[in-house]
Design a protein around this motif. Structure first.
Motif, PDB file in Angstrom:
ATOM      1  N   GLY A  49     -20.619  37.459  25.758  1.00  0.00           N
ATOM      2  CA  GLY A  49     -20.907  38.859  25.460  1.00  0.00           C
ATOM      3  C   GLY A  49     -22.298  39.184  25.977  1.00  0.00           C
ATOM      4  O   GLY A  49     -23.213  38.393  25.825  1.00  0.00           O
ATOM      5  N   VAL A  50     -22.413  40.348  26.590  1.00  0.00           N
ATOM      6  CA  VAL A  50     -23.725  40.758  27.101  1.00  0.00           C
ATOM      7  C   VAL A  50     -24.192  41.979  26.321  1.00  0.00           C
ATOM      8  O   VAL A  50     -23.464  42.969  26.201  1.00  0.00           O
ATOM      9  N   TYR A  51     -25.384  41.872  25.757  1.00  0.00           N
ATOM     10  CA  TYR A  51     -25.958  43.024  25.068  1.00  0.00           C
ATOM     11  C   TYR A  51     -27.230  43.440  25.795  1.00  0.00           C
ATOM     12  O   TYR A  51     -28.150  42.636  25.952  1.00  0.00           O
ATOM     13  N   THR A  73     -14.203  39.473  21.127  1.00  0.00           N
ATOM     14  CA  THR A  73     -13.054  40.310  21.478  1.00  0.00           C
ATOM     15  C   THR A  73     -12.282  39.747  22.672  1.00  0.00           C
ATOM     16  O   THR A  73     -11.153  40.149  22.912  1.00  0.00           O
ATOM     17  N   ILE A  74     -12.889  38.842  23.428  1.00  0.00           N
ATOM     18  CA  ILE A  74     -12.146  38.272  24.570  1.00  0.00           C
ATOM     19  C   ILE A  74     -11.906  36.779  24.404  1.00  0.00           C
ATOM     20  O   ILE A  74     -11.463  36.108  25.325  1.00  0.00           O
ATOM     21  N   LYS A  75     -12.200  36.261  23.218  1.00  0.00           N
ATOM     22  CA  LYS A  75     -11.964  34.841  22.996  1.00  0.00           C
ATOM     23  C   LYS A  75     -10.478  34.533  23.148  1.00  0.00           C
ATOM     24  O   LYS A  75      -9.641  35.208  22.567  1.00  0.00           O
ATOM     25  N   GLY A  76     -10.137  33.543  23.935  1.00  0.00           N
ATOM     26  CA  GLY A  76      -8.738  33.186  24.121  1.00  0.00           C
ATOM     27  C   GLY A  76      -8.048  33.999  25.212  1.00  0.00           C
ATOM     28  O   GLY A  76      -6.932  33.711  25.590  1.00  0.00           O
ATOM     29  N   VAL A  77      -8.710  35.038  25.711  1.00  0.00           N
ATOM     30  CA  VAL A  77      -8.135  35.791  26.826  1.00  0.00           C
ATOM     31  C   VAL A  77      -8.464  35.025  28.101  1.00  0.00           C
ATOM     32  O   VAL A  77      -9.628  34.849  28.441  1.00  0.00           O
ATOM     33  N   GLN A  80     -10.419  36.789  31.294  1.00  0.00           N
ATOM     34  CA  GLN A  80     -11.633  37.578  31.124  1.00  0.00           C
ATOM     35  C   GLN A  80     -12.709  36.730  30.441  1.00  0.00           C
ATOM     36  O   GLN A  80     -12.489  36.169  29.374  1.00  0.00           O
ATOM     37  N   HIS A  81     -13.854  36.619  31.073  1.00  0.00           N
ATOM     38  CA  HIS A  81     -14.895  35.733  30.549  1.00  0.00           C
ATOM     39  C   HIS A  81     -16.124  36.472  30.048  1.00  0.00           C
ATOM     40  O   HIS A  81     -16.896  35.943  29.278  1.00  0.00           O
TER      41      HIS A  81
END
Ligand code: C2E
Ligand code: MG
Ligand code: MG
Length: 348
Positions: A49-51, A73-77, A80-81
């Motif tokens: 995640g980039v903040y 929100t993208i864990k396991g997707v 998408q990294h």
């Protein structure tokens, strides 16, 4: 990295980087470099995640949390990294912050309870033991399921006290059942990756054995495979030491996540628990049937026992029974229940 920038590991498999003037191009280049590591036998899974920091007075923990909320929100997707934090995640962050406050208080206030789910011998229909499953009895939220707070507890470094409570409580109850005329009952306790990789985990297990005086063979610790891929050598060593204490080891949720048949071969194991997603479609889909049968045969061949999770119907029970599987667990026999209810039912 450039001078003045920082990279750090904050817990488990979580890392934080602070970058100065990082534009999208640089960030993309950084992550594609990670993605493209192509060592033999190495597959790297990550979600980032980039903040983008605009307010330099913002609390630093909150900044990290925001990046983390985005990453979750993208864990396991698989494809998408990287995801950028945006306003749409604000609600999730607020919810997260609230949960964090509540969870810290919960430990102070002793709000955790272990529920027990029966494990049954399929042939006799009799109880052989129980799995301890934790619930958070929150004054604000009611009973909260582990899936909703264990990941957070791990992240906050609160899983160890919670986990030790469950292990001690379960061992004490089991010792009591054994003393009350059921020497054959045993108890299962789930261990999270974070717990298992503590430096003193073997000592902690030994201490629970000593203090509760449970027969070590009557305690089974359940671990999942997700951790197995990270550091197989270390993991094998810890599990062997735990088994040397006499405690049994079960591989939980087999067939999901980062499963590999090689894990069965390499890990020091006593029991394989086949995940309930395969049981759900037993009798309907050929793959599930074949999978359960194959794992059961494989386990027999290497002298490992099989337990099937999530049996809800008589039909599923009958199919599993036909396959020669003996130990099952599922709503068909009983849901996880309060200790009072469990003992009323099974301590006769
Ligand atoms: P698990 O260890 O695989 O536990 C089985 C889960 O499946 C439990 O959910 C149980 O209530 C549910 N279940 C059992 N039979 C059936 C069935 O027939 N149908 C359906 N639909 N569900 C069934 P629960 O209690 O919500 O626990 C979820 C996960 O949380 C557990 O999965 C385990 O990985 C973790 N967990 C639970 N207690 C602890 C704990 O004390 N420490 C740690 N580290 N993790 C825990
Ligand atoms: Mg389990
Ligand atoms: Mg399971």
């Amino acid at each position: 990295m450039q001078p003045g920038e920082t990279a750090a590991r904050i817990s488990g498999d979580r890392f934080v980087c602070f970058l100065l003037d990082a534009d999208e191009e640089r960030i993309e280049a950084l992550f594609s470099a990670i993605r493209n590591i192509t060592e033999e036998n190495l597959i790297l899974h990550f979600s980032a995640g980039v903040y983008v920091i605009k307010d330099y007075d913002e609390n630093i923990n909150l900044m990290v949390d925001k990046a983390s909320v985005a990453a979750q929100t993208i864990k396991g997707v698989l494809n998408q990294h990287v995801v950028y934090y945006s306003k749409k995640f604000d609600d999730m962050t607020a919810h997260n912050e609230e949960l964090k406050r509540d969870l810290k208080l919960a430990i102070k206030n002793d709000e955790f309870v272990a529920f027990y789910q029966p494990k049954v011998d399929i042939n006799s229909g009799k109880l052989v033991g129980a799995e301890a499953l934790i619930r958070w009895n929150s004054s604000a939220l009611g009973f909260v399921n582990p899936a909703d707070f264990i990941p957070l507890a791990e992240y906050l470094g609160l899983i160890n006290p919670i986990g030790e409570y469950v292990m001690r409580n379960a061992a004490l109850r089991c010792k009591y059942w054994n003393d009350m005329g059921h020497p054959e009952y045993h108890v299962n306790v789930n261990l999270s990756v974070v717990q298992l990789l503590q430096n003193d985990i073997v000592k902690k297990v030994a201490k629970v054995l000593e203090e509760t005086r449970i027969i070590p063979q009557n305690l089974t610790l359940e671990v999942t495979e997700s951790l197995a891929i990270n550091d197989m050598v270390r993991m094998k060593k810890i599990l062997s030491e735990i088994r040397n204490l006499g405690v049994r080891v079960a591989l939980d949720d087999f067939g999901t996540g980062y499963s590999s048949l090689n894990h069965i071969r390499e890990m020091p194991l006593d029991v394989i628990k086949i995940d309930r997603c395969f049981i759900e479609h037993l009798g309907e889909d050929d793959f599930s049937n074949a999978f359960v049968r194959m794992v059961s045969e494989l386990a027999n061949a290497i002298n490992v026992r099989v337990c099937v999770e999530g049996v809800e119907t008589k039909r599923q029970r009958d199919i599993v029974k036909k396959m020669g599987i003996r130990m099952i667990q599922g709503f068909f026999y009983g849901k996880p229940m309060k200790i009072e209810e469990f003992e009323k039912k099974y301590l006769i």
